[in-house]
Design a protein around this motif. Structure first.
Motif, PDB file in Angstrom:
ATOM      1  N   UNK A  54       0.804  -1.219   0.000  1.00 31.48           N
ATOM      2  CA  UNK A  54       0.000   0.000   0.000  1.00 31.48           C
ATOM      3  C   UNK A  54       0.842   1.276   0.000  1.00 31.48           C
ATOM      4  N   UNK A  55       1.949   1.263   0.727  1.00 30.80           N
ATOM      5  CA  UNK A  55       2.739   2.484   0.910  1.00 30.80           C
ATOM      6  C   UNK A  55       3.835   2.645  -0.144  1.00 30.80           C
ATOM      7  N   UNK A  56       4.465   1.547  -0.533  1.00 32.91           N
ATOM      8  CA  UNK A  56       5.613   1.660  -1.432  1.00 32.91           C
ATOM      9  C   UNK A  56       5.340   1.243  -2.882  1.00 32.91           C
ATOM     10  N   UNK A  57       4.463   0.286  -3.089  1.00 32.76           N
ATOM     11  CA  UNK A  57       4.290  -0.259  -4.437  1.00 32.76           C
ATOM     12  C   UNK A  57       3.074   0.323  -5.156  1.00 32.76           C
ATOM     13  N   UNK A  58       1.972   0.482  -4.458  1.00 31.47           N
ATOM     14  CA  UNK A  58       0.771   1.007  -5.123  1.00 31.47           C
ATOM     15  C   UNK A  58       0.941   2.419  -5.685  1.00 31.47           C
ATOM     16  N   UNK A  59       1.617   3.345  -4.996  1.00 37.52           N
ATOM     17  CA  UNK A  59       1.767   4.688  -5.584  1.00 37.52           C
ATOM     18  C   UNK A  59       2.415   4.702  -6.972  1.00 37.52           C
ATOM     19  N   UNK A  60       3.533   3.985  -7.206  1.00 35.98           N
ATOM     20  CA  UNK A  60       4.065   3.965  -8.570  1.00 35.98           C
ATOM     21  C   UNK A  60       3.117   3.299  -9.575  1.00 35.98           C
ATOM     22  N   UNK A  61       2.403   2.273  -9.134  1.00 36.30           N
ATOM     23  CA  UNK A  61       1.417   1.646 -10.029  1.00 36.30           C
ATOM     24  C   UNK A  61       0.303   2.623 -10.372  1.00 36.30           C
ATOM     25  N   UNK A  62      -0.139   3.388  -9.392  1.00 33.02           N
ATOM     26  CA  UNK A  62      -1.185   4.380  -9.650  1.00 33.02           C
ATOM     27  C   UNK A  62      -0.694   5.471 -10.600  1.00 33.02           C
ATOM     28  N   UNK A  63       0.565   5.895 -10.435  1.00 33.78           N
ATOM     29  CA  UNK A  63       1.112   6.911 -11.346  1.00 33.78           C
ATOM     30  C   UNK A  63       1.177   6.379 -12.773  1.00 33.78           C
ATOM     31  N   UNK A  64       1.569   5.121 -12.917  1.00 39.12           N
ATOM     32  CA  UNK A  64       1.610   4.526 -14.255  1.00 39.12           C
ATOM     33  C   UNK A  64       0.216   4.450 -14.853  1.00 39.12           C
TER      34      UNK A  64
END
Length: 149
Positions: free
Chosen positions: A97-107
């Motif tokens: 939730x904190x480290x991996x989802x943000x880059x996925x959301x940006x993509x």
């Protein structure tokens, strides 16, 4: 842990495990094979589904953690393996939730804005899948151990 607290924690663990298996390893890859589903449509659906899954996971993690903590305070310490497996599953969820989802959301934001999906490749997806595997293994082991308590 007594039988009741172990049963509650096991039930929540197996529901959590089932949700992760159904969404991450069944729904997510299959939606892109459905006729007419483009990458942007699949990403839009995936964002909604994974947001709901992660919210449900947070609730189930709280139930499992709460049950283990309450059992520790009221009844006595749970087996070390229960604490370790609970911590692993919860830590993996937090990392996702904190480290991996943000880059996925940006993509996915870039793809939904019209950028070519092939130009926005990201290793974050591979990290998410690897962490899902760790989470599935820890949840399966935790559920099995809790049934034996």
């Amino acid at each position: 842990m007594n039988h009741t607290s172990a049963a509650v924690a096991a039930a929540a663990t197996f529901v959590w495990l089932g949700m992760v298996l159904a969404i991450s390893f069944l729904e997510a890859p299959l939606k892109f094979r459905a006729p007419g589903v483009t990458v942007p449509i699949g990403l839009g659906i995936g964002r909604l589904v994974f947001r709901a899954l992660n919210a449900a996971e947070a609730v189930l993690a709280a139930v499992v953690i709460g049950t283990v903590v309450i059992a520790a305070v009221v009844i006595g310490s749970p087996p070390t393996i229960v604490v370790v497996l609970t911590a692993v599953a919860a830590a993996v969820l937090v990392i996702q939730l904190v480290l991996v989802r943000p880059p996925l959301n940006r993509r996915s934001d870039r793809v939904l804005a019209g950028e070519d999906p092939a130009r926005t490749r990201s290793r974050a997806h591979l990290w998410y899948v690897a962490l899902e595997i760790v989470k599935v293994l820890s949840l399966a082991a935790l559920g099995w151990v809790l049934q034996a308590v």
